[in-house]
Design a protein around this motif. Structure first.
Motif, PDB file in Angstrom:
ATOM      1  N   ALA A 113       2.117   9.846   0.103  1.00  0.00           N
ATOM      2  CA  ALA A 113       1.939   9.904   1.547  1.00  0.00           C
ATOM      3  C   ALA A 113       0.692   9.714   2.055  1.00  0.00           C
ATOM      4  N   ALA A 114      -0.554   9.863   1.073  1.00  0.00           N
ATOM      5  CA  ALA A 114      -1.864   9.763   1.563  1.00  0.00           C
ATOM      6  C   ALA A 114      -2.298   8.446   2.170  1.00  0.00           C
ATOM      7  N   ARG A 128     -11.099   6.363   4.123  1.00  0.00           N
ATOM      8  CA  ARG A 128     -11.569   6.542   2.800  1.00  0.00           C
ATOM      9  C   ARG A 128     -10.536   7.911   2.298  1.00  0.00           C
ATOM     10  N   LEU A 129     -10.052   7.500   1.162  1.00  0.00           N
ATOM     11  CA  LEU A 129      -9.026   8.340   0.448  1.00  0.00           C
ATOM     12  C   LEU A 129      -9.794   8.954  -0.770  1.00  0.00           C
ATOM     13  N   VAL A 130      -9.983  10.621  -0.624  1.00  0.00           N
ATOM     14  CA  VAL A 130     -10.746  10.968  -1.710  1.00  0.00           C
ATOM     15  C   VAL A 130      -9.597  11.872  -2.464  1.00  0.00           C
ATOM     16  N   ILE A 131      -9.612  11.805  -3.779  1.00  0.00           N
ATOM     17  CA  ILE A 131      -8.586  12.276  -4.797  1.00  0.00           C
ATOM     18  C   ILE A 131      -9.281  13.536  -5.311  1.00  0.00           C
ATOM     19  N   VAL A 132      -8.668  14.800  -4.722  1.00  0.00           N
ATOM     20  CA  VAL A 132      -8.991  15.951  -5.749  1.00  0.00           C
ATOM     21  C   VAL A 132      -8.033  16.636  -6.469  1.00  0.00           C
ATOM     22  N   GLY A 133      -6.752  16.560  -5.833  1.00  0.00           N
ATOM     23  CA  GLY A 133      -5.613  16.934  -6.759  1.00  0.00           C
ATOM     24  C   GLY A 133      -5.387  15.924  -7.788  1.00  0.00           C
ATOM     25  N   THR A 134      -4.740  16.778  -8.743  1.00  0.00           N
ATOM     26  CA  THR A 134      -4.315  16.021 -10.081  1.00  0.00           C
ATOM     27  C   THR A 134      -2.872  15.652 -10.017  1.00  0.00           C
ATOM     28  N   SER A 135      -2.436  14.744 -11.021  1.00  0.00           N
ATOM     29  CA  SER A 135      -1.036  14.421 -11.145  1.00  0.00           C
ATOM     30  C   SER A 135      -1.011  14.284 -12.604  1.00  0.00           C
ATOM     31  N   HIS A 136       0.238  14.552 -13.171  1.00  0.00           N
ATOM     32  CA  HIS A 136       0.689  14.487 -14.450  1.00  0.00           C
ATOM     33  C   HIS A 136       1.321  13.078 -14.878  1.00  0.00           C
ATOM     34  N   PRO A 157       1.347   8.771 -13.452  1.00  0.00           N
ATOM     35  CA  PRO A 157       0.863   7.642 -12.719  1.00  0.00           C
ATOM     36  C   PRO A 157       1.599   7.444 -11.349  1.00  0.00           C
ATOM     37  N   VAL A 158       0.624   7.228 -10.415  1.00  0.00           N
ATOM     38  CA  VAL A 158       1.135   6.975  -9.255  1.00  0.00           C
ATOM     39  C   VAL A 158       0.800   5.527  -8.605  1.00  0.00           C
ATOM     40  N   PRO A 159       1.975   4.747  -8.421  1.00  0.00           N
ATOM     41  CA  PRO A 159       1.624   3.502  -7.623  1.00  0.00           C
ATOM     42  C   PRO A 159       0.792   2.988  -6.460  1.00  0.00           C
ATOM     43  N   VAL A 160       0.213   2.121  -6.442  1.00  0.00           N
ATOM     44  CA  VAL A 160      -0.910   1.928  -5.413  1.00  0.00           C
ATOM     45  C   VAL A 160      -0.484   0.580  -4.736  1.00  0.00           C
ATOM     46  N   LEU A 166      -4.961  -1.798   0.753  1.00  0.00           N
ATOM     47  CA  LEU A 166      -6.388  -1.722   0.641  1.00  0.00           C
ATOM     48  C   LEU A 166      -7.419  -2.675   1.008  1.00  0.00           C
ATOM     49  N   LEU A 167      -6.858  -3.856   0.555  1.00  0.00           N
ATOM     50  CA  LEU A 167      -7.611  -5.374   0.927  1.00  0.00           C
ATOM     51  C   LEU A 167      -7.642  -5.520   2.378  1.00  0.00           C
TER      52      LEU A 167
END
Length: 338
Positions: A245-246, A255-263, A265-268, A273-274
C-alpha cells in the motif's frame, strides 16, 4: 550473579536465567540497567529474523547507571546515568567519520550480535554511553533511544520539510513518535493504522488525519492530498500488505522510507519510480545524534513519552511483554529493573 532473559532456540519463549555479571574490558563500561523497552525487533529476533548466534540476551532500548569502567575509559564514572546506543561501531570507517555509525562496516548490535540489555547488567563500549542529566527518568531515557531515535532518523532520511505531507503507516512504539516528530517538523501528518485504539493514539499524539489501514487507504490518502499523494511515507508497519500500500500513497518526487521489516520479499513496480521520480530509502535504526536530538526535545517539553512508558513489567514477565506487541491498546512495554 544477575538475572537475564535469554533466547536458546528460535520460535520458543525467552527464558529468565541466572548469569555471571559481565566485567568491563579496556574501553568498555558495565551498566546497571534500570529500564529496557520491548520492540518489534525483539520478536523478529525470536523468530530468527536476524540470524543471531544463540543463545543470546535480547534488548537494545535501554538506560541505566554506570556500574564499572574498564581501563582507558574517561568521562564516565560509577553512578553516572546513561542512555545506551545499541550499535558497537569502529569509529574509523568512512561511515562512522561522517556520523553514520549505524551503517558502520563493522557494526555489531547489542541484543542481536552480543548480549543485550534485558538483563540486570550489560557490557557495552564506552562510546555507546550517552551521559544523562541526574533528574531524568530512566524509563523515559530508555525509550527515547529507539522509539524516538528510530523515527527521528527515518524522518531525516525522508528529508521532510515544513508544509509537506507525511503519511505514517503503523502507529506503534515507532510510528506514534514518527507522527509527533513529523508534526514537530512542520509537516501535515496522516497516520494509518489497523485498530481504533492505534488511531486514537495517533490523534492524541498529533496526527492531523487518522485513517484505517485497509483497502480504502490509498483512495483516502489521495483524497486528502488532492489526488497528489504524500510527499513522504514512513513505513513502520511490518508485513507485506503495508509495503504493497505504501507506494500507491506516494506522490510525485516522493520519498518512501522503510522502517518496518518483512520476512518475505515484496515486489516493487520500478516503472512507477521512474515515471514519478520517487525514491525508496532504508532507515536502519538511529545514530547517537538522533538520541541526543530526542533527549533535547524531551528536555524542552517538545515531545512526550508517557504513552511509551505507561505499561511497565518486571523481567519475569518478558514473554507477556512480547505478547503486548499484539495489543493495540499498548504502545510500548518497558521492562523495569528498579
Amino acid at each position: 550473579m544477575m538475572r537475564a532473559a535469554r533466547l536458546f532456540r528460535y520460535d520458543t519463549p525467552f527464558e529468565v536465567v541466572d548469569m555471571a555479571v559481565p566485567r568491563p574490558e579496556a574501553g568498555e563500561v558495565v551498566v546497571r540497567v534500570a529500564a529496557c523497552g520491548i520492540c518489534g525487533s525483539d520478536r523478529f529476533l525470536q523468530k530468527g529474523g536476524f540470524a543471531s548466534v544463540l543463545p543470546i540476551v535480547p534488548g537494545h532500548e535501554a538506560a541505566g547507571t554506570v556500574e564499572a569502567v574498564g581501563a582507558g575509559v574517561a568521562g564516565l564514572a560509577p553512578g553516572r546515568k546513561v542512555a545506551i546506543y545499541y550499535i558497537a561501531h569502529c569509529g574509523q570507517c568512512a561511515y562512522c567519520r561522517s556520523g553514520r555509525e549505524n551503517i558502520c562496516v563493522g557494526a555489531r548490535r547489542m541484543g542481536v550480535d552480543f548480549d543485550g540489555a534485558l538483563a540486570e547488567f550489560v557490557r557495552v563500549p564506552a562510546a555507546n554511553c550517552l551521559p544523562l542529566p541526574e533528574d531524568i527518568d530512566l524509563a523515559a531515557a530508555a525509550v527515547i533511544t529507539d522509539a524516538v531515535g528510530t523515527p527521528t532518523h527515518a524522518l531525516r532520511q525522508a528529508g521532510v520539510r515544513p508544509g509537506e505531507t507525511v503519511l505514517v503507516m503503523g502507529v506503534g512504539g515507532i510510528g506514534s513518535n514518527a507522527v509527533q516528530i513529523a508534526r514537530l517538523m512542520g509537516a501535515e501528518v496522516i497516520a494509518a493504522a489497523r485498530s481504533e485504539a492505534s488511531l486514537r493514539t495517533a490523534r492524541a499524539i498529533g496526527a492531523h488525519h487518522a485513517l484505517r489501514a485497509d483497502a480504502s487507504l490509498v483512495a483516502a490518502v489521495l483524497d486528502l492530498t488532492g489526488g497528489l499523494g504524500a510527499d513522504a511515507v514512513i513505513q513502520c508497519a511490518p508485513g507485506e500488505a503495508a509495503f504493497a500500500a505504501a507506494l500507491p500513497c506516494l506522490g510525485r518526487g516522493g520519498r518512501l522510507v522503510i522502517v518496518g521489516t518483512s520476512h518475505r520479499p515484496v515486489p516493487v513496480e520500478f516503472n512507477q519510480l521512474l515515471w514519478k521520480e520517487q525514491e525508496i530509502r532504508g532507515s536502519r535504526g538511529f545514530t547517537r545524534a538522533d538520541i541526543r536530538q530526542g533527549l533535547d526535545w524531551y528536555a524542552e517539553g517538545r515531545i512526550r513519552v508517557d504513552h511509551l512508558t505507561a505499561r511497565q513489567r518486571p523481567l519475569a514477565e518478558i514473554n507477556e511483554a512480547i505478547a503486548d506487541l499484539d495489543d493495540p491498546g499498548v504502545v510500548r512495554t518497558v521492562i523495569a529493573f528498579t
